[in-house]
Write an enzyme that holds these catalytic residues in place. Structure first.
Site, mmCIF file in Angstrom:
data_model
loop_
_atom_site.group_PDB
_atom_site.id
_atom_site.type_symbol
_atom_site.label_atom_id
_atom_site.label_comp_id
_atom_site.label_asym_id
_atom_site.label_seq_id
_atom_site.Cartn_x
_atom_site.Cartn_y
_atom_site.Cartn_z
ATOM 1 N N GLU A 252 27.791 -1.263 -13.772
ATOM 2 C CA GLU A 252 27.485 -2.592 -12.896
ATOM 3 C C GLU A 252 26.410 -2.079 -11.801
ATOM 4 O OE1 GLU A 252 28.731 -5.520 -13.264
ATOM 5 O OE2 GLU A 252 29.653 -5.270 -14.947
ATOM 6 N N CYS A 286 25.492 -7.492 -4.153
ATOM 7 C CA CYS A 286 24.687 -6.960 -5.354
ATOM 8 C C CYS A 286 24.108 -8.409 -6.018
ATOM 9 C CB CYS A 286 25.335 -6.279 -6.549
ATOM 10 S SG CYS A 286 26.896 -7.149 -7.022
HETATM 11 P P1 NAD Z 1 25.539 4.379 -5.075
HETATM 12 O O1 NAD Z 1 24.913 4.297 -6.375
HETATM 13 O O2 NAD Z 1 24.835 5.204 -3.950
HETATM 14 O O3 NAD Z 1 27.190 4.924 -4.940
HETATM 15 C C1 NAD Z 1 28.196 4.405 -6.084
HETATM 16 C C2 NAD Z 1 29.108 5.290 -5.901
HETATM 17 O O4 NAD Z 1 28.557 6.553 -6.939
HETATM 18 C C3 NAD Z 1 29.895 5.957 -4.870
HETATM 19 O O5 NAD Z 1 31.293 5.925 -5.109
HETATM 20 C C4 NAD Z 1 29.209 7.237 -4.954
HETATM 21 O O6 NAD Z 1 30.268 8.131 -3.985
HETATM 22 C C5 NAD Z 1 29.107 7.859 -6.140
HETATM 23 N N1 NAD Z 1 27.654 8.465 -6.215
HETATM 24 C C6 NAD Z 1 26.517 8.423 -5.156
HETATM 25 N N2 NAD Z 1 25.746 9.164 -5.772
HETATM 26 C C7 NAD Z 1 26.174 10.118 -6.766
HETATM 27 C C8 NAD Z 1 25.893 11.172 -7.607
HETATM 28 N N3 NAD Z 1 24.667 11.597 -7.400
HETATM 29 N N4 NAD Z 1 26.641 11.807 -8.449
HETATM 30 C C9 NAD Z 1 27.865 10.996 -9.023
HETATM 31 N N5 NAD Z 1 28.192 10.083 -8.054
HETATM 32 C C10 NAD Z 1 27.411 9.357 -6.887
HETATM 33 O O7 NAD Z 1 25.642 2.923 -4.502
HETATM 34 P P2 NAD Z 1 25.970 2.185 -2.932
HETATM 35 O O8 NAD Z 1 24.955 2.675 -2.167
HETATM 36 O O9 NAD Z 1 27.519 2.731 -2.888
HETATM 37 O O10 NAD Z 1 26.096 0.803 -3.351
HETATM 38 C C11 NAD Z 1 25.041 0.084 -3.560
HETATM 39 C C12 NAD Z 1 24.499 -0.307 -4.888
HETATM 40 O O11 NAD Z 1 25.466 -0.943 -5.629
HETATM 41 C C13 NAD Z 1 23.636 -1.532 -5.094
HETATM 42 O O12 NAD Z 1 22.349 -0.944 -5.698
HETATM 43 C C14 NAD Z 1 24.254 -2.447 -5.540
HETATM 44 O O13 NAD Z 1 23.338 -3.526 -5.983
HETATM 45 C C15 NAD Z 1 25.035 -1.916 -6.188
HETATM 46 N N6 NAD Z 1 26.135 -3.071 -6.560
HETATM 47 C C16 NAD Z 1 26.146 -3.291 -8.019
HETATM 48 C C17 NAD Z 1 27.345 -4.340 -8.071
HETATM 49 C C18 NAD Z 1 27.465 -4.715 -9.437
HETATM 50 O O14 NAD Z 1 28.665 -5.713 -9.561
HETATM 51 N N7 NAD Z 1 26.358 -5.048 -10.182
HETATM 52 C C19 NAD Z 1 28.393 -4.559 -7.077
HETATM 53 C C20 NAD Z 1 28.217 -3.971 -5.916
HETATM 54 C C21 NAD Z 1 26.972 -3.200 -5.789
#
Ligand code: NAD
Length: 511
Positions: A252, A286
């Site tokens: 997602e 998002c």
């Molecule tokens: P992110 O991708 O940085 O992090 C999400 C999760 O992944 C966190 O739990 C983090 O600890 C983990 N993570 C981060 N880097 C990682 C790595 N290198 N290896 C493994 N795990 C890792 O996202 P964010 O900044 O927390 O959230 C914002 C993003 O999420 C935006 O792009 C937003 O659009 C998206 N989002 C999408 C939805 C949806 O339903 N489609 C909903 C909410 C947020």
């Protein structure tokens, strides 16, 4: 055979929880199962936890409907009893206004929970399917099997909702689950790590805390399903880690959601609906409308209407409004603030680094190549990009990555339908923003760069369910099988084909 009665054998190499070989990691002091000791066999700090959950899953404990319902009810109690703590934690993490927190983090989760509790026994039922002539006396059905041990990784913007909603479906489908909340929203992460285990069965459900380092180690383990919500760049990392074990994934992700506003429309209503969707949770949603596409004439009408809507919502100084949130962290604040250098701020533009405040802002005079039009904004900034007409708006949308949602506003239904018809995105909402995501009856998910898979309501249960195709034959009537056994003959082939053929509709059939 009744659904839920299957109890697979436990392979000899797996030990039940607490028996030694499969010890769960020690507590990291943060309440969750974070930075932890090593498992002797693999050197991975989470191997013990994953194998103890797998042993619990293999014991068949999570399969009966009564067990699933009891765990779901317990999750509901967590939401009810910890309501004030959740509101406090999300307020302290990112200044989430209580109304927004209660609606998005609690109310929508309760809706998902109620939908699941109401329908679970129906969803779990075997689906009986058509049979051929040769299998007419047998039972052919789809068994709704759990995957096994699943991992849910969540982001920070709706830190409760984006853990709890997938968790509801994963429990409902009969899986054991590890949830990994975001490390960015510290108070909410701590609340989940400390409180969720008090409600759920710890043999089957665990909270792992930590950031990139911990999640990287966690992902080295074999899971049976991974449900990830976050950015497209991390989504790629998750998919690569899952590929090593051929683990199926739901991703997602985010992106830039276009919002086309056509000339015939009620400008005041459009302005309110767009401003609400953009500035809810300080723009960190998002499915927020990321930018507006409209004609230069519409921009002239929209700007005063947006100014009016913003004042109506947040007063003349949104910084003092209890209904306007803050940016989650300093790094995110710097990134969003830098985007304000693009174009001209026709509304807002004020910032305060200390409180991570960015005013509800509308940017104009932009080029498609400006940074604010290249990356997902994820903050309270609404750029307006001028297009000549609907065709140009559609070309603009189709020349970019496929978004999570496309919005189209018009009092002419034909225009809304044209935008729907000629674009591709995870979801679509005509004449409003965000509201499509509140319906448990609609699948929610992306396509292409905005993600893979879908959830909400029954779609969440389906996501965490393997549809196992089953045929259960009787032991008798061997004479009917003789035609498929060697020695083969043309006559046997003719009978075998006739008895198992799928006819085209409209052709003559004797059956
Ligand atoms: P992110 O991708 O940085 O992090 C999400 C999760 O992944 C966190 O739990 C983090 O600890 C983990 N993570 C981060 N880097 C990682 C790595 N290198 N290896 C493994 N795990 C890792 O996202 P964010 O900044 O927390 O959230 C914002 C993003 O999420 C935006 O792009 C937003 O659009 C998206 N989002 C999408 C939805 C949806 O339903 N489609 C909903 C909410 C947020």
């Amino acid at each position: 055979m009744e659904t839920g009665s299957v109890r697979p054998q436990q392979p000899p190499e797996l030990q039940p929880p607490g028996s030694g070989a499969g010890e769960a990691p020690q507590d990291d002091g943060g309440g969750g199962k974070g930075s932890v000791d090593s498992d002797a066999t693999s050197g991975n700090p989470y191997a013990g936890l994953v194998s103890s959950l797998r042993a619990a899953w293999l014991s068949g404990k999570t399969r009966p409907v009564e067990y699933r319902l009891a765990q779901l009810e317990a999750l509901g109690r967590f939401l009810d009893e910890k309501k004030e703590d959740i509101l406090e934690a999300t307020a302290s993490d990112m200044g989430k206004p209580p109304f927004e927190a209660e609606f998005s983090e609690l109310h929508l989760c309760k809706n998902e929970l109620h939908e699941t509790l109401n329908s679970l026994s129906h969803w779990m039922k075997d689906e009986h399917v058509d049979r051929s002539l040769v299998t007419r006396l047998d039972s052919a059905f789809i068994r709704k099997d759990p995957y096994g041990v699943v991992l849910i990784i969540a982001p920070w913007n709706y830190p409760i909702h984006l853990v709890v909603v997938p968790l509801i479906g994963a429990i409902a489908a009969g899986n054991c689950v590890i949830v990994k909340p975001s490390e960015m929203t510290k108070d909410t992460e701590r609340l989940m790590a400390e409180e969720l285990p008090k409600y759920l069965d710890n043999d089957c459900f665990a909270v792992v805390t930590g950031g990139v380092q911990e999640t990287t180690r966690l992902l080295e383990n074999k899971f049976d399903y991974i449900f990830f919500t976050g950015s497209p760049s991390v989504g790629r990392i998750i998919m690569a880690a899952a590929a090593k074990h051929l683990t199926p994934v739901t991703l997602e992700l985010g992106g830039k959601n276009p919002c086309y506003v056509s000339d015939p429309c009620n400008v005041q209503n459009v302005a309110r609906r767009v401003a609400w969707g953009r500035f809810f949770n300080a723009g960190q949603t998002c499915v927020a409308p990321d930018y507006v596409l409209c004609s230069v004439e519409m921009q002239e009408k929209l700007l005063p209407a947006l100014r009016e809507a913003i004042t109506e919502f947040y007063g003349s100084n949104p910084r003092e409004s209890p209904d306007f949130g803050r940016i989650v962290g300093d790094k995110q604040f710097q990134r969003v603030q830098a985007l304000l250098r693009c174009g001209r701020a026709a509304i807002g533009g004020q910032t305060d680094a200390e409180t991570r405040y960015i005013a509800p802002t509308v940017l104009v005079d932009l080029q498609p190549s400006d940074p604010v039009m290249q990356e997902e904004i994820f903050g309270p900034i609404l750029p307006i990009v001028i297009v000549a007409n609907m065709d140009e708006a559609i070309d603009f949308i189709n020349s970019r990555e496929r978004p999570l949602v496309v919005y189209a506003f018009s009092s002419d239904d034909k225009v809304v339908n044209q935008v729907l018809e000629r674009t591709s995105s995870g979801g679509f909402c005509g004449n409003d923003t965000l509201m499509h995501a509140t319906l448990t009856s609609l699948p929610f998910g992306g396509i292409g760069n905005s993600g893979l898979g879908m959830y909400h309501g029954k779609f969440t249960f389906d996501t965490f369910t393997h549809r196992r195709g089953c045929l259960h034959r009787g032991m008798g009537w061997e004479v009917l099988n003789a035609v498929r056994y060697p020695p083969y003959s043309q006559q046997k082939l003719g009978i075998a084909r006739a008895a198992s053929e799928v006819k085209r509709k409209g052709t003559c059939t004797l059956l």
